[in-house]
Design an enzyme around this catalytic site. Sequence first.
Site, PDB file in Angstrom:
ATOM      1  N   GLY A 302       3.030  -5.362   1.945  1.00  0.00           N
ATOM      2  CA  GLY A 302       2.698  -6.738   2.413  1.00  0.00           C
ATOM      3  C   GLY A 302       3.057  -8.105   1.840  1.00  0.00           C
ATOM      4  O   GLY A 302       4.467  -7.981   1.324  1.00  0.00           O
ATOM      5  N   SER A 303       2.371  -9.222   2.192  1.00  0.00           N
ATOM      6  CA  SER A 303       2.401 -10.177   1.699  1.00  0.00           C
ATOM      7  C   SER A 303       2.923 -10.780   0.251  1.00  0.00           C
ATOM      8  O   SER A 303       3.476 -11.483   0.047  1.00  0.00           O
ATOM      9  CB  SER A 303       1.172 -10.786   2.344  1.00  0.00           C
ATOM     10  OG  SER A 303       1.011 -11.175   3.882  1.00  0.00           O
TER      11      SER A 303
END
Length: 570
Positions: A302-303
């Site tokens: 993810g981020s």
Amino acid sequence: MSRERQSNSARRSPNTGPAGRGRYLFMVTLIVIALGALVGRIAYLNVIDRDFLQNQGDARTLRVEPIKAHRGMITDRNGDPLAISTPVVTLWANPQELPSDPIQLATLARALNMEPATLEARVERYSDHEFMYLRRRMTPEAAQPALALDMPGVYSKDEYKRYYPSGEVTAQLVGVTNIDDQGQEGLELAYNEYLSGQPGKRRVLKDRKGRLVRDLHLLKDAKPGGDLTLSIDLRLQYMAYRELKKAVDKRNADGGSLVMMDARSGEVLAMANLPSYNPNNRASIDVAGLRNQAITDAIEPGSVMKPLAMSAALATDKVDPDTVIDTSPGWMVIDGYTISDFRNYGKLTPGGILLHSSNIGMSHIALKLDKDTIWNQYRELGLGQAPGTGFPGEGSGSLPSLFGLSRSAQAAMAYGYGISLTPLQLASAYTAIANDGRRLRPSLLKRNSPQLGKQVMSPKIAHELLRMMEKIVQPDAGGSRAMVEGYRIAGKTGTVRKVTDGGYQQKAYRALFAGIAPVSDPRIVTVVMIDHPKGDAYYGGLVAAPVFGRVVGKALRLLDVPPDQQEISE
């Protein structure tokens, strides 16, 4: 009357005639011949062929016995023991020599702390064998009552038992041995040959019951196993495990991982995983707790990948720190897939994209670049390849194939989807930001010399990313819960949906935080992952960042890292 006595005497002594005397002499002759042959054989064996008797006697009394090598110790970087071998006694029996008296067997059973019926059943089951275990790996004190009985058919064997002082705190990293003291998991398995050493041999004299009479001479001395010094600091390991467990319990999560690396050497200072297990209690081992998830389990990150993707963009002439990206209206469609932000952030610079964790901003930047730009940078950062720690089953993660790479996949790579890596790989990649652009390969063993690392981004870009990421760990920012009083922290939050065979789950997430401390002179890189926290608080900034803050704050003080000035460059 005289004739009757003579007749009766003749009938009573039929062998007194010539034929009877012949048979008598024949039998005597046979006996004399047999005795002569026996005496001759005895004389032959004792005078002429003495070696035969000597060899037969030796075969029944002389033995060559192995000398078990002492398994090497595993310690942390400061010499604190993580795995040690202690002397134990294994009791075994020859069922055919054991007394058949139930009272004697019951006495033996009580000395072994065993039910008499259980022992009787085992003796019956192995009655046709010459060997069976009574009890393995007993302390010498516990074995003494049984040995003191001096019961026929009961024997002892000296062995070693592995003991793990730190228990579940280091279980998945250190690993475990089997009942024969051979490595089965973790570093016990990876370095089994080195730790095991080489057994020796000795010639001994034993009596007919197998008891040692005399130790004759040494044939080959045992070579003890080597000691293994790990990179972890047990103080930091205990602290990391405790804080990770608090978070997992509080959020009713499925588990979690934490990796702390030295930003200067690449050594792993702490590596904690949940669920775990107690290696000193084999009966309660949970198979799910055996895996060292931080090394073996690849996940979509993810981020937390956004700063790493941004490093690739900043190295081109298409993006610089002042480039403005319009993220309006807060969503976009690529190849039929809808990508969205938490809200419409409008126009953002690269620093603003990281601060607000804008998927739209990262997608626009990714599509400005050649499709292999971010992919190549990820490879330089160690993604898609094993980190080379030597740990059994270490994960390599994966990157999408460049051949036919779609625009949606190109964009997804930039915000951390469509790829997979382990927490250890992520920590190693972040060392490039902390170490003037040089990525350090992780080491689970203590290093005796510094590692230069591979230059994967310019020092200028690394410093720029630190400046951007520091703004994320400020009051009212997404990573504010990772703040540490007295220290400047840089980091990035991440929240990603879990993937199953059926695709992304709607209500199952992983919360992540990856950070560097202190910003002015980075010393440690730490990655925290909480697996499937329950409830509405599942975001990385809410769940993983506080763990980072508590662990890193205590670690910096334990390592005597001086506080640095908390300020943000405008």
